[in-house]
Design a protein around this motif. Structure first.
Motif, PDB file in Angstrom:
ATOM      1  N   LEU A  50      68.851   4.985  15.521  1.00 49.56           N
ATOM      2  CA  LEU A  50      67.405   5.398  15.821  1.00 49.56           C
ATOM      3  C   LEU A  50      67.060   6.532  15.371  1.00 49.56           C
ATOM      4  CD1 LEU A  50      66.172   2.771  18.107  1.00 49.56           C
ATOM      5  CD2 LEU A  50      66.036   2.405  15.794  1.00 49.56           C
ATOM      6  N   LEU A  53      67.312   7.292  11.503  1.00 49.63           N
ATOM      7  CA  LEU A  53      66.302   6.625  10.974  1.00 49.63           C
ATOM      8  C   LEU A  53      64.647   7.280  10.909  1.00 49.63           C
ATOM      9  CD1 LEU A  53      65.074   4.245   9.267  1.00 49.63           C
ATOM     10  CD2 LEU A  53      64.700   2.950  11.543  1.00 49.63           C
ATOM     11  N   ALA A  54      64.892   7.591  12.366  1.00 48.88           N
ATOM     12  CA  ALA A  54      63.058   8.669  12.789  1.00 48.88           C
ATOM     13  C   ALA A  54      63.035   9.607  11.619  1.00 48.88           C
ATOM     14  CB  ALA A  54      63.123   9.394  13.699  1.00 48.88           C
ATOM     15  N   GLU A  56      64.309  10.518   8.842  1.00 46.23           N
ATOM     16  CA  GLU A  56      64.989   9.908   6.963  1.00 46.23           C
ATOM     17  C   GLU A  56      63.444   9.886   6.228  1.00 46.23           C
ATOM     18  OE1 GLU A  56      67.291   6.729   5.026  1.00 46.23           O
ATOM     19  OE2 GLU A  56      67.787   6.695   7.251  1.00 46.23           O
ATOM     20  N   VAL A  57      62.512   9.392   7.394  1.00 46.91           N
ATOM     21  CA  VAL A  57      60.918   9.581   6.903  1.00 46.91           C
ATOM     22  C   VAL A  57      60.680  10.276   7.486  1.00 46.91           C
ATOM     23  CG1 VAL A  57      60.832   6.893   7.040  1.00 46.91           C
ATOM     24  CG2 VAL A  57      60.033   8.127   8.600  1.00 46.91           C
ATOM     25  N   SER A  58      60.749  11.642   8.504  1.00 48.68           N
ATOM     26  CA  SER A  58      59.851  12.389   9.311  1.00 48.68           C
ATOM     27  C   SER A  58      60.586  13.720   9.534  1.00 48.68           C
ATOM     28  CB  SER A  58      58.785  12.078   9.731  1.00 48.68           C
ATOM     29  OG  SER A  58      57.951  13.147  10.809  1.00 48.68           O
ATOM     30  N   PRO A  59      60.609  15.173   9.210  1.00 53.89           N
ATOM     31  CA  PRO A  59      60.870  15.897   9.785  1.00 53.89           C
ATOM     32  C   PRO A  59      61.405  16.507  11.140  1.00 53.89           C
ATOM     33  CG  PRO A  59      59.158  16.603   8.362  1.00 53.89           C
ATOM     34  CD  PRO A  59      59.133  15.279   8.193  1.00 53.89           C
ATOM     35  N   PRO A  61      59.638  13.772  14.115  1.00 51.86           N
ATOM     36  CA  PRO A  61      58.944  12.596  13.948  1.00 51.86           C
ATOM     37  C   PRO A  61      57.446  12.395  15.490  1.00 51.86           C
ATOM     38  CG  PRO A  61      61.143  12.095  13.744  1.00 51.86           C
ATOM     39  CD  PRO A  61      60.966  14.043  14.112  1.00 51.86           C
ATOM     40  N   PRO A  62      56.679  12.396  15.611  1.00 52.28           N
ATOM     41  CA  PRO A  62      55.686  12.035  16.168  1.00 52.28           C
ATOM     42  C   PRO A  62      56.275  11.619  17.548  1.00 52.28           C
ATOM     43  CG  PRO A  62      54.696  11.287  14.597  1.00 52.28           C
ATOM     44  CD  PRO A  62      56.202  11.013  13.821  1.00 52.28           C
ATOM     45  N   GLU A  65      55.401   7.667  18.560  1.00 54.51           N
ATOM     46  CA  GLU A  65      56.057   7.084  17.851  1.00 54.51           C
ATOM     47  C   GLU A  65      57.365   7.124  17.522  1.00 54.51           C
ATOM     48  OE1 GLU A  65      54.619   4.581  16.534  1.00 54.51           O
ATOM     49  OE2 GLU A  65      52.273   6.002  16.886  1.00 54.51           O
ATOM     50  N   LEU A  66      57.668   8.240  17.908  1.00 54.22           N
ATOM     51  CA  LEU A  66      59.582   8.626  18.247  1.00 54.22           C
ATOM     52  C   LEU A  66      59.567   7.584  19.670  1.00 54.22           C
ATOM     53  CD1 LEU A  66      62.323   9.639  16.794  1.00 54.22           C
ATOM     54  CD2 LEU A  66      61.766  11.158  18.943  1.00 54.22           C
ATOM     55  N   MET A  68      57.697   4.625  21.092  1.00 55.36           N
ATOM     56  CA  MET A  68      57.761   3.598  20.790  1.00 55.36           C
ATOM     57  C   MET A  68      59.057   2.740  19.177  1.00 55.36           C
ATOM     58  SD  MET A  68      56.142   1.090  20.375  1.00 55.36           S
ATOM     59  CE  MET A  68      54.272   1.087  20.447  1.00 55.36           C
ATOM     60  N   LEU A  69      59.960   3.531  18.938  1.00 54.69           N
ATOM     61  CA  LEU A  69      61.120   3.464  17.720  1.00 54.69           C
ATOM     62  C   LEU A  69      62.666   3.624  18.622  1.00 54.69           C
ATOM     63  CD1 LEU A  69      62.411   3.466  15.139  1.00 54.69           C
ATOM     64  CD2 LEU A  69      62.612   5.783  15.539  1.00 54.69           C
TER      65      LEU A  69
ATOM     66  N   ALA B  16      64.307   3.723   4.184  1.00 58.47           N
ATOM     67  CA  ALA B  16      63.341   4.757   4.493  1.00 58.47           C
ATOM     68  C   ALA B  16      62.668   4.753   2.783  1.00 58.47           C
ATOM     69  CB  ALA B  16      64.578   5.892   4.803  1.00 58.47           C
ATOM     70  N   LYS B  20      58.690   4.702   2.856  1.00 59.18           N
ATOM     71  CA  LYS B  20      57.557   5.742   2.142  1.00 59.18           C
ATOM     72  C   LYS B  20      56.614   5.108   1.302  1.00 59.18           C
ATOM     73  CE  LYS B  20      61.570   9.328   2.906  1.00 59.18           C
ATOM     74  NZ  LYS B  20      62.492  10.778   2.629  1.00 59.18           N
ATOM     75  N   ARG B  75      59.324  -3.173  15.966  1.00 58.64           N
ATOM     76  CA  ARG B  75      59.079  -2.365  17.081  1.00 58.64           C
ATOM     77  C   ARG B  75      59.501  -0.834  16.070  1.00 58.64           C
ATOM     78  NH1 ARG B  75      58.253  -2.090  22.266  1.00 58.64           N
ATOM     79  NH2 ARG B  75      58.286  -0.761  23.402  1.00 58.64           N
ATOM     80  N   ILE B  76      61.311  -1.192  15.722  1.00 53.72           N
ATOM     81  CA  ILE B  76      61.183  -0.409  15.054  1.00 53.72           C
ATOM     82  C   ILE B  76      60.736   0.330  13.278  1.00 53.72           C
ATOM     83  CG2 ILE B  76      63.081   0.129  13.382  1.00 53.72           C
ATOM     84  CD1 ILE B  76      65.505  -1.500  15.524  1.00 53.72           C
ATOM     85  N   ALA B  79      57.090   1.856  14.399  1.00 56.95           N
ATOM     86  CA  ALA B  79      57.464   2.967  14.378  1.00 56.95           C
ATOM     87  C   ALA B  79      57.698   3.920  13.369  1.00 56.95           C
ATOM     88  CB  ALA B  79      58.157   3.399  15.831  1.00 56.95           C
ATOM     89  N   VAL B  80      58.764   3.779  12.851  1.00 60.64           N
ATOM     90  CA  VAL B  80      58.685   4.289  11.902  1.00 60.64           C
ATOM     91  C   VAL B  80      57.852   4.614  10.304  1.00 60.64           C
ATOM     92  CG1 VAL B  80      60.686   4.961   9.957  1.00 60.64           C
ATOM     93  CG2 VAL B  80      61.716   4.095  12.150  1.00 60.64           C
ATOM     94  N   MET B  83      55.243   6.862  11.542  1.00 64.52           N
ATOM     95  CA  MET B  83      56.108   8.780  11.164  1.00 64.52           C
ATOM     96  C   MET B  83      55.612   8.754  10.005  1.00 64.52           C
ATOM     97  SD  MET B  83      59.402   8.448  13.200  1.00 64.52           S
ATOM     98  CE  MET B  83      59.686   8.137  15.292  1.00 64.52           C
ATOM     99  N   ALA B  84      55.863   8.122   9.121  1.00 65.53           N
ATOM    100  CA  ALA B  84      55.645   7.875   7.472  1.00 65.53           C
ATOM    101  C   ALA B  84      54.743   8.417   7.330  1.00 65.53           C
ATOM    102  CB  ALA B  84      56.971   6.910   6.769  1.00 65.53           C
ATOM    103  N   THR B  87      53.736  11.690   8.292  1.00 69.84           N
ATOM    104  CA  THR B  87      54.180  13.101   7.340  1.00 69.84           C
ATOM    105  C   THR B  87      53.337  13.801   6.363  1.00 69.84           C
ATOM    106  OG1 THR B  87      55.924  12.231   8.199  1.00 69.84           O
ATOM    107  CG2 THR B  87      56.192  13.294   6.245  1.00 69.84           C
ATOM    108  N   SER B  94      51.303   3.414  16.243  1.00 67.02           N
ATOM    109  CA  SER B  94      51.303   1.379  16.104  1.00 67.02           C
ATOM    110  C   SER B  94      51.157   1.086  17.482  1.00 67.02           C
ATOM    111  CB  SER B  94      53.034   2.026  16.054  1.00 67.02           C
ATOM    112  OG  SER B  94      53.760   2.665  17.090  1.00 67.02           O
TER     113      SER B  94
END
Lengths: 426, 426
Positions: A50, A53-54, A56-59, A61-62, A65-66, A68-69, B16, B20, B75-76, B79-80, B83-84, B87, B94
């Motif tokens: 997980l 995955l985070a 991959e979309v965010s350098p 992650p907040p 939301e992390l 939540m994930l 991902a 995005k 949920r996944i 959240a992702v 995050m996106a 960014t 979420s």
């Protein structure tokens, strides 16, 4: 019989086979007449996947939301574990941290438990069901957002629930048989410790033994909740972590033992600030800079200043991962403090002997240092507490130091136990 | 400007890269000055993977725990997605179905929304944040357990939230450009419908067009919430689903169209009960047995009984997946009803023409049947509603029937649009 809280780590529920095995174990406990409340971590590598995955979309992650994930991880394991138990003919209900009443502050990623209100858990147990609770997570009292507890969070969830439910015991399951007198991968004669005090466990954990996390032991000590550390892969008794009085009282064979175990830690680095002017406030400035960078330092040694120069050296250890940040913080300080240079060494290790009997037995440090000397181990730094003596040595000499201390204090068994001594993950 | 609710399906957020892309699209809407509330499904195949995991430990996973498990999917993704968006420099928060105030009954796996209390969503939007809400899930009013809404659940979540938030529009994104006059994979001259009424959409959906689920269209019709069906892969206008008055009023080119589209459905089977004594109560007994087995039947045809024998045949269609269950339920009934035998045919298909203009234009059925006849298509069953005529034909003739109807009612365009007409998953 009362309530038993059991906590299973990610390695115990890594796949469907593991989940079925754990389900059977839980049912066996229920069959013995206990009410069972289970705390479970995310399956195997779920958390890491997980996080990938985070990323991959965010350098970066907040944090909200992390959390939540990541809490999806336990949601999956707890639901599947409840299904597996029901397949065995027993009722099971899963609950998120929020549903289980784990109330925290709002510090995402490292929230602290501030209250546990286990009304729904008690209701489930009252109905004869087995309650499965997501470890590592809670809900913020102020924001109502989902939080995670950070490292050791699932263990802490288990102990906190056990306290709130007035459980008889909190059983912490992993892939090792208990707490050992030393890491069996290094010391083949290491012996499982049957009973150990909260204080000794705290020192062992702080000094690098990876079985239990500090937070969970601190919580258990505060409320005097017995922890039984054991393996989910065997039926063996593990190690009971209890209050000091219960260690000596119930386990007479341990009465004479002064040292309970030897811990070691290869995760640290050493920074030396060379040539610090020996005047008031210099050390304070140095450690303020490091503290402001949110770095946790461990041991500190200051040499006596050389009379000729009026300069001294200050060394301290810290987690390797924070080494570069600390060096950067200190570099900014050179003009203010006027030190000569910085030294950084990450090929060090720490070896500690821990034992409650130490405080009433003189000569322990001397015996430890003599043993190291005879083994050819050079001591770089020393620090002590009431029930612990730690030394920093070269990383290449950690193993020799552990073996020497283990032998010097007669900790070994004659049989070599076939166990693996590993981390507990969350 | 007001609130726009956007719903993205699993195929739009499959990885991902997709997340995005969707994040950028959401931000673009926000930049146009709208308040944006997003409903998202689970990523790609997540739901199927979770169901596989459940089946590994349980032959028949308990519904409460299956809902707990499956809701990890949204949920996944939510959240992702949040995050996106962050960014890209926009605040996003979420919310689970429960946090978003989606209150349901306690029917796990097919819960119905009974209230939406979007206090936290309004708060987030009021703070200038984009709210991301998990589709497909809610929380039971009575048990406080987590529920899922079943098929079409995410679309329904989106429409219900749009209604509760008094949004300007509910945009439903998938991988197709809108609702077409026929499936473009079968009819290359199919044309995107710019505006269509709720009623026609309901008939199209019920007859096998897979763009929108019945539940969500019914919800939108009840509260007159405009739905804009569009593709997340293009910027094209899609299809507006609105009330009848708004179709004819705003889209004069459609005024003369009697038929809006041709739908087809290959998921059905036909059961024939042969030789039923033609007396009162026989049909009732047959359909009571099927209803008691929780089977949804669609079309029913009863032949005139042969005078010589006093026996009749009763045929009906039903979803193929429920065929064996229905046959078993009927087999038990043979002694009671005294029919001769059962016939089962799953190589049938249904083709329907749908259009609000039909009710005021005589001769539509005749034109439809003539077109089928000229195409050599044999009609096995017929059923009609105010705004629809459906026929059951051999599965091998479905394509020819769709083409014949499409041409007979001048639905086509001269250009062949390059689109794929697929399902929306949840």
């Amino acid at each position: 019989m009362g309530i038993v809280v059991q906590k299973y780590g990610g390695s115990s529920v890594a796949d469907a086979v593991g989940i079925k095995r754990v389900a059977q174990r839980i049912v066996n406990t229920k069959k013995q007449g206990h009410d069972v409340v289970v705390v479970v971590s995310a399956m195997g590598d779920t958390t890491d996947e997980l996080i990938d995955l985070a990323n991959e979309v965010s350098p970066l992650p907040p944090a909200r939301e992390l959390d939540m994930l990541l809490t999806a991880g336990e949601r999956i394991s707890m639901a599947v574990l409840a299904m597996a138990i029901q397949t065995l003919g027993y009722e099971a209900r899963s609950f998120t941290g929020s549903q289980a009443g784990v109330i925290t502050d709002a510090e995402h990623g490292k929230a602290k438990i501030i209250d546990v209100r286990p009304g729904r858990i008690l209701e489930a147990v009252g109905d004869g069901a087995i309650a499965i609770v997501a470890g590592f997570q809670g809900v913020s009292q102020t924001t109502k957002d989902i939080t995670t507890l950070g490292r050791g969070g699932s263990d802490t969830t288990a102990v906190a629930l056990a306290v709130a439910l007035d459980a008889d015991v909190c059983e912490i399951y992993s892939d090792v048989d208990g707490i050992f007198t030393a890491d069996p991968r290094i010391e083949p004669r290491a012996r499982k410790i049957p009973r150990i005090s909260y204080e000794e466990t705290l020192e062992m954990a702080a000094q690098g033994a990876k079985i239990l996390h500090l937070r969970c032991v601190e919580y258990a000590r505060r409320y005097d909740m017995p922890i039984h550390v054991r393996s989910s892969f065997s039926e063996n008794e593990g190690t009971w972590v209890v209050k000091e009085a219960d260690v000596s009282q119930k386990d007479s064979s341990m009465e004479s033992a002064i040292i309970t175990g030897v811990a070691h830690d290869r995760s640290q680095a050493k920074i030396t600030v060379v040539g610090v002017p020996d005047k008031v406030g210099e050390a304070a400035a140095i450690f303020r800079a490091v503290a402001d960078a949110q770095i946790n330092i461990d041991m500190i040694v200051q040499n006596v200043s050389a009379a000729a120069t009026g300069l001294t050296d200050i060394s301290f250890t810290l987690p390797r991962g924070e080494g570069q940040m600390a060096m950067a913080a200190l570099a900014k300080l050179q003009d203010v403090v006027g030190y000569q240079r910085l030294g950084y060494d990450d090929s060090v290790g720490k070896v500690s002997i821990v034992g409650a009997g130490m405080s009433t037995s003189p000569g322990i440090s001397a015996r430890f240092f003599e043993a190291l000397s005879q083994a050819g181990v050079n001591i770089e730094m020393i620090s002590t507490s009431e029930i612990r003596v730690s030394v920093v040595v070269s990383e290449t000499q950690v193993e020799a130091a552990v073996n020497a201390a283990h032998t010097a204090f007669d900790l070994g068994t004659d049989e070599v136990e076939a166990v693996v001594y590993g981390g507990t993950g969350r």
